[in-house]
Design an enzyme around this catalytic site. Structure first.
Site, PDB file in Angstrom:
ATOM      1  N   GLY A 241       0.752  -1.240   0.000  1.00  0.00           N
ATOM      2  CA  GLY A 241       0.000   0.000   0.000  1.00  0.00           C
ATOM      3  C   GLY A 241       0.784   1.292   0.000  1.00  0.00           C
ATOM      4  N   PRO A 275       4.778  -5.392  -0.427  1.00  0.00           N
ATOM      5  CA  PRO A 275       4.847  -4.204  -1.279  1.00  0.00           C
ATOM      6  C   PRO A 275       4.787  -4.555  -2.767  1.00  0.00           C
ATOM      7  CG  PRO A 275       7.029  -4.830  -0.581  1.00  0.00           C
ATOM      8  CD  PRO A 275       6.089  -5.781   0.096  1.00  0.00           C
ATOM      9  N   GLY A 276       4.093  -3.739  -3.543  1.00  0.00           N
ATOM     10  CA  GLY A 276       4.055  -3.929  -4.989  1.00  0.00           C
ATOM     11  C   GLY A 276       4.487  -2.637  -5.660  1.00  0.00           C
ATOM     12  N   TYR A 317      -7.945   5.040 -13.192  1.00  0.00           N
ATOM     13  CA  TYR A 317      -7.789   5.606 -11.833  1.00  0.00           C
ATOM     14  C   TYR A 317      -7.602   7.131 -11.843  1.00  0.00           C
ATOM     15  CZ  TYR A 317      -6.495   0.724 -10.882  1.00  0.00           C
ATOM     16  OH  TYR A 317      -6.455  -0.652 -10.799  1.00  0.00           O
ATOM     17  N   CYS A 343     -10.505   3.636 -30.098  1.00  0.00           N
ATOM     18  CA  CYS A 343     -11.757   4.350 -30.361  1.00  0.00           C
ATOM     19  C   CYS A 343     -12.578   4.532 -29.088  1.00  0.00           C
ATOM     20  CB  CYS A 343     -12.552   3.603 -31.425  1.00  0.00           C
ATOM     21  SG  CYS A 343     -11.613   3.496 -32.933  1.00  0.00           S
ATOM     22  N   TYR A 372       1.341  -1.782 -12.151  1.00  0.00           N
ATOM     23  CA  TYR A 372      -0.025  -1.794 -12.661  1.00  0.00           C
ATOM     24  C   TYR A 372      -0.071  -1.209 -14.079  1.00  0.00           C
ATOM     25  CZ  TYR A 372      -0.708  -2.826  -7.760  1.00  0.00           C
ATOM     26  OH  TYR A 372      -0.614  -3.401  -6.509  1.00  0.00           O
TER      27      TYR A 372
HETATM   28  N1  PLP Z   1      -1.280  -7.213  -0.846  1.00  0.00           N
HETATM   29  C1  PLP Z   1      -2.565  -7.330  -1.234  1.00  0.00           C
HETATM   30  C2  PLP Z   1      -3.426  -8.334  -0.545  1.00  0.00           C
HETATM   31  C3  PLP Z   1      -3.074  -6.525  -2.254  1.00  0.00           C
HETATM   32  O1  PLP Z   1      -4.356  -6.650  -2.638  1.00  0.00           O
HETATM   33  C4  PLP Z   1      -2.210  -5.578  -2.870  1.00  0.00           C
HETATM   34  C5  PLP Z   1      -2.705  -4.670  -3.914  1.00  0.00           C
HETATM   35  O2  PLP Z   1      -3.834  -4.492  -4.178  1.00  0.00           O
HETATM   36  C6  PLP Z   1      -0.877  -5.505  -2.455  1.00  0.00           C
HETATM   37  C7  PLP Z   1      -0.452  -6.321  -1.445  1.00  0.00           C
HETATM   38  C8  PLP Z   1       0.091  -4.559  -3.078  1.00  0.00           C
HETATM   39  O3  PLP Z   1      -0.252  -3.242  -2.859  1.00  0.00           O
HETATM   40  P1  PLP Z   1       0.702  -2.075  -3.354  1.00  0.00           P
HETATM   41  O4  PLP Z   1       0.987  -2.312  -4.783  1.00  0.00           O
HETATM   42  O5  PLP Z   1      -0.053  -0.842  -3.116  1.00  0.00           O
HETATM   43  O6  PLP Z   1       1.942  -2.148  -2.500  1.00  0.00           O
END
Ligand code: PLP
Length: 418
Positions: A241, A275-276, A317, A343, A372
């Site tokens: 997050g 983390p993503g 978004y 289109c 993303y």
């Molecule tokens: N963990 C869970 C369960 C998620 O659903 C998500 C993203 O939706 C993440 C981790 C990764 O979140 P972020 O990319 O904001 O770090």
């Protein structure tokens, strides 16, 4: 511009000293370009920020599951947070040890649960009573102990885009805390379930650490309550997050680490995070070529050869990504909408931004496109999505070649022959 791995040299954008124009000469546009240097340094910054606690970093594959990216993060020590059987396969193909894989998500099918058990992953984060029932019945039928964690929903409002806020009980995610407590007491009694602890994830693009703090305090309260009742609660999985500032590229890993420390120091839990975005967003850019300039009495448009099928974040978004010319060859500036060829009016990258006036074939860069981005690409309008390369040790490494429309036609047409 202060973005590790990407810089302008003599007026031209480079990735780790390789001119973007020379990369595009080899691999056409639209093209994702990743910097391995940026990716590794993001991982190290996060690791340093949480080094005062024993925390396992589980990279959320949903943000970017290109195997070259997952492999590089795995080499740095990351485990994986997955949300499908497909992501499990990708994590394994990227050589992430299965003992470092956590399975999240509200709709795991029986087949996916069996795949996860078979792979001996670290834990399944359960999000509903029905899912728990299914896991118990599979575990009993296999007579195998399955590691399970329960994801709680703290029911808090989070200040982020509504499509990525997951911390309230108006969303489908997690278990209300009282339900989580009674289910946890139940799994204690199940002979084929190994209780691993609790998990939480309140949403993505969170900038206010007080929101994390409030969620983590709820989590700690539930965990302590369960321990007082004699339950074994070894691990707390804190989710992902951390926000990425798309204007100035900043990511506050330090504040995130401090918040975790404030809540969990000396509490006696092992911890993990998922983390993503914060790891990969700034490591990737999307390069496109100007096809046409178009003007009417209200707007100037730059029509580029990337589209919403390559990068859907602006329209999905309302995300604002920094955009620039890869090489500026003019002194005139104008206000433009940057749009793709699809289109739909929603096929745009930015509206009303000031840019030097490009010529046809000039290259445009969309920054912070690593998270993303490619994972959400599609064939919409029968367009093959962008290919992907990574710069690694001064070499251009092709990471992904998207399926051509000719291949798609062949595969679909062959089904009609029988
Ligand atoms: N963990 C869970 C369960 C998620 O659903 C998500 C993203 O939706 C993440 C981790 C990764 O979140 P972020 O990319 O904001 O770090």
């Amino acid at each position: 511009m202060n973005l590790n791995g990407f810089q302008f040299n003599k007026g031209e954008l480079c990735c780790e000293d390789i001119a973007i124009s020379s990369i595009v000469n080899k691999h056409k546009t639209p093209l994702y370009v990743y910097s391995s240097k940026n990716l590794i340094s993001s991982y190290k910054k996060l690791k340093d920020a949480v080094s005062n606690l024993n925390i396992e970093i589980l990279y959320a594959l949903k943000s970017n599951s290109t195997i070259g990216i997952v492999t590089l993060l795995g080499e740095q020590g990351a485990g994986a947070d997955i949300v499908s059987g497909g992501e499990l396969k990708i994590a394994k193909a990227s050589k992430i040890p299965t003992s470092k894989i956590v399975f999240s998500g509200v709709g795991k099918t029986e087949e996916e649960i069996r795949q996860a058990i078979d792979s001996k992953i670290k834990q399944i984060n359960v999000e509903s009573e029905s899912e728990l029932e299914k896991i118990i019945s599979i575990a009993n039928s296999l007579n195998t102990k399955v590691p399970v964690s329960l994801r709680i929903n703290p029911d808090i409002e989070v200040n982020t885009h509504k499509k990525i806020a997951t911390g309230s009980n108006l969303t489908k995610f997690g278990l209300p805390t009282d339900q989580a407590i009674s289910l946890y007491q139940r799994i204690k009694l199940e002979k084929n379930i190994k209780p691993m602890g609790l998990a939480i994830h309140i949403g993505s693009q969170i900038f206010n650490n007080l929101e994390f703090k409030s969620a983590y305090e709820s989590l700690l309260k539930v965990a302590n309550n369960l321990r007082e009742q004699g339950c074994d609660v070894p691990n707390l999985d804190l989710g992902g997050g951390v926000g990425v500032n798309y204007d100035n590229f900043e990511v506050d890993f330090t504040g995130f680490g401090r918040t975790i420390y404030e809540v969990f120091n000396k509490q006696g839990y092992s911890l993990s995070i998922e983390p993503g975005r914060s790891l990969v967003a700034n490591s990737g850019i999307l390069i496109a070529k100007t096809i046409y300039l178009k003007r009417n009495n209200k707007k100037n448009f730059i029509i580029i050869d990337a589209a919403m099928n390559d990068f859907i974040r602006p329209t999905l978004y309302e995300a604002n990504h920094k955009i620039a010319l890869v090489k500026n060859s003019t002194n005139t500036e104008e206000i433009f909408d940057i749009v793709g060829p699809i289109c739909e009016t929603g096929d745009y990258f930015s509206k009303d931004i000031l840019l030097p006036t490009p010529k046809e074939d000039d290259l445009i860069v969309i920054f912070s496109a690593g998270a993303y981005g490619s994972v959400m690409s599609s064939n919409y309008n029968s367009r093959p999505p962008a290919n992907e390369v990574m710069i690694n040790n001064q070499k251009i490494q092709l990471l992904k070649k998207s399926q051509s429309i000719d291949d798609k036609i062949k595969s679909e047409a062959s089904l009609l022959i029988c």
